[in-house]
Design an enzyme around this catalytic site. Structure first.
Site, PDB file in Angstrom:
ATOM      1  N   GLU A 125       0.646  -1.364   0.080  1.00  0.00           N
ATOM      2  CA  GLU A 125       0.198  -0.304   0.084  1.00  0.00           C
ATOM      3  C   GLU A 125       1.027   1.956  -0.237  1.00  0.00           C
ATOM      4  OE1 GLU A 125      -2.361  -0.190   3.393  1.00  0.00           O
ATOM      5  OE2 GLU A 125      -3.433  -2.581   2.756  1.00  0.00           O
TER       6      GLU A 125
ATOM      7  N   CYS B 254      -6.005  -1.773   7.358  1.00  0.00           N
ATOM      8  CA  CYS B 254      -4.854  -1.183   6.937  1.00  0.00           C
ATOM      9  C   CYS B 254      -4.050  -0.560   8.802  1.00  0.00           C
ATOM     10  CB  CYS B 254      -4.141  -0.535   6.358  1.00  0.00           C
ATOM     11  SG  CYS B 254      -2.651   0.922   6.050  1.00  0.00           S
TER      12      CYS B 254
END
Ligand code: SAH
Ligand code: SF4
Length: 352
Positions: A101, A342
Site C-alpha cells: 500500500e 490497514c
C-alpha cells in the site's frame, strides 16, 4: 556484463534497479553511444515510463532490441480508496504478485506520499496490522521509488514530501531504502529536498547509527510508543534487544552528529501506555533532548483488543510534555474515512 550472458541466463537487466554502469555496458554491447543511458534513465526516473515504447527519442529498432535485454518493473494498481479529505490510498502489485500500500495526501500546493519499504514486516508490533502477518519480502529501491511516481502521476502534481511509514521496517531493508531516498532526492530523479524525506523506524539501533553518518539531511522518526522497557517489550517485541537506554544514547549521538531534530511517534493505547507512569517515563526520555513528539491516535486493527485512548488524554500528554520543555503535537488524521483494515496508513501525516 556480457549481453550473451544476459541472454543465456535469460536474466534481463531491471532498469529500475541496475546501476548507471550496468546500463552503459549493455548499451555499449548493443553498439549504442553512452548518452543513450542518460536518455533511458530520464524516461525511467523522471518521466516514469511504463513501457519501452514510450521512449520516443530511441529508434523503434533499438526499443525492439532492448526489449530482449531489459525489463522495466512496472506496478499495477489493483485497488484504491479515496477519502473525503482528498487522500488516496492505493494497493499496488509488482510483477511477482506481491502487493503493498501507499498513500497520497494532498493539501494546498503540497502532495505528501507515504510508501512501503517491505511487503509485510518481521518486527511483530502488537498494535500493527502489518506486523501481524509477518514479512513477505523486502522491496527493491526501484519498487519503493515507483510508489512515489505512481502517486505523482495519479495526482498529476509534484510530490513535496515522502514518508516511509507504510508497510515494513525501512531499517531492515537499509540499502534499498537509502538508494530510494537518494533517487527521490536527486535532481535526476524526483528532486525532493532531503529534509522532506522521512524514514520511520521502530528503533533498529545499528542502522540508526549508520543513518546518522549519511551525508544527506534526511529526516528520522522513531516509533517509541512507550518509554518503559517492560511495556515496550510487549508492544514491540522485535526490538526488545535494543534497549531504551541504548536508544536514548544513540539518539543523543544522532542529534550531536546531525544537528537535526528527530520525531518520536507515540500511539496512545488505552490502559497500556496512557497512564501517569508512562507519561512520566516519556517526559524523562525526552526532557532536555532535541526532539519532537507526535502523539497519534491508535488506529483500531480488526481483531485486536487494543483501543485508542481518549482525545482528552492525548491533549494532557501534549500539555505535560510542553511543561517540561518538549515540543509535542497531536498528529492530524488524514483519510480517516478510508479502510481501517490497514491499521496504519491513514493517520500519520503532518508537516513533514
Ligand atoms: N516500521 C516503521 C515504519 C512503518 S510503521 C516503524 O515502525 O516506525 C509507521 C508508523 O505507524 C509507526 O510509527 C508505527 O508505530 C505506526 N503504527 C503502526 N500501527 C499503528 C496503529 N494501529 N495505529 C497507529 N499507528 C500505528
Ligand atoms: Fe513493522 Fe513498523 Fe508495524 Fe512494527 S509498526 S510491525 S516495525 S511496520
Amino acid at each position: 556484463m556480457q549481453t550473451e550472458d544476459v541472454n543465456r541466463n535469460n536474466e534481463k537487466l531491471d532498469l529500475r534497479n541496475c546501476t548507471h554502469g550496468q546500463l552503459e555496458t549493455l548499451l555499449a554491447e548493443l553498439g549504442q553511444p553512452k548518452f543513450r543511458a542518460k536518455q533511458i534513465e530520464d524516461w525511467v526516473w523522471v518521466k516514469n515510463a511504463t513501457s519501452l515504447d514510450q521512449m520516443t527519442n530511441l529508434s523503434k529498432a533499438l526499443r525492439a532490441e532492448l526489449a530482449d535485454y531489459v525489463t522495466l518493473g512496472g506496478v499495477e494498481e489493483i485497488a484504491r480508496q479515496v477519502s473525503q479529505d482528498g487522500s488516496r490510498k492505493y494497493l499496488l502489485r509488482f510483477p511477482d504478485g506481491v502487493a503493498v500500500e501507499c498513500v497520497g495526501m494532498p493539501s494546498k500546493n503540497r502532495l505528501a506520499v507515504c510508501v512501503s519499504t517491505q511487503a509485510g514486516c518481521a518486527m511483530g508490533c502488537a498494535f500493527c496490522a502489518t506486523g501481524a502477518s509477518g514479512l513477505t519480502r523486502s522491496l527493491t529501491a526501484g519498487e519503493i521509488y515507483e510508489q512515489v511516481m505512481h502517486v505523482r502521476d495519479d495526482f498529476n502534481t509534484r510530490v513535496t514530501s515522502v514518508v516511509m511509514m507504510g508497510q515494513g521496517e525501512p531499517m531492515m531493508n537499509y540499502d534499498a531504502t537509502l538508494a530510494a531516498l537518494r533517487r527521490l532526492n536527486s535532481p535526476e530523479g524526483a528532486g525532493i529536498g532531503a529534509r522532506h524525506l522521512t524514514v520511520s523506524t521502530c528503533g533498529v539501533i545499528p542502522m540508526i547509527k549508520r543513518f546518522a553518518n549519511e551525508p544527506e539531511q534526511f529526516t528520522l522518526a522513531v516509533s517509541l510508543h512507550s518509554a518503559n522497557q517492560s511495556t515496550r517489550n510487549i508492544l514491540m517485541p522485535g526490538v526488545k534487544k535494543y534497549s531504551l537506554i541504548h536508544l536514548y544514547d544513540v539518539m543523543g549521538e544522532y542529534v550531536d552528529k546531525t544537528g537535526r531534530r528527530p520525531t518520536y511517534e507515540y500511539a496512545l493505547i488505552q490502559g497500556v501506555n496512557d497512564n501517569e507512569d508512562e507519561l512520566g517515563a516519556l517526559c524523562d526520555f525526552c526532557r532536555g533532548t532535541l526532539a519532537h513528539v507526535n502523539i497519534i491516535q491508535l488506529n483500531e486493527v480488526p481483531g485486536s483488543k487494543l483501543k485508542p485512548a481518549s482525545p482528552e488524554r492525548a491533549e494532557e500528554f501534549v500539555a505535560r510534555l510542553a511543561s517540561v520543555g518538549v515540543e509535542a503535537t497531536i498528529r492530524n488524521s488524514r483519510g480517516a474515512d478510508i479502510d481501517a483494515a490497514c491499521g496504519q496508513l491513514r493517520q500519520r501525516m503532518q508537516e513533514l
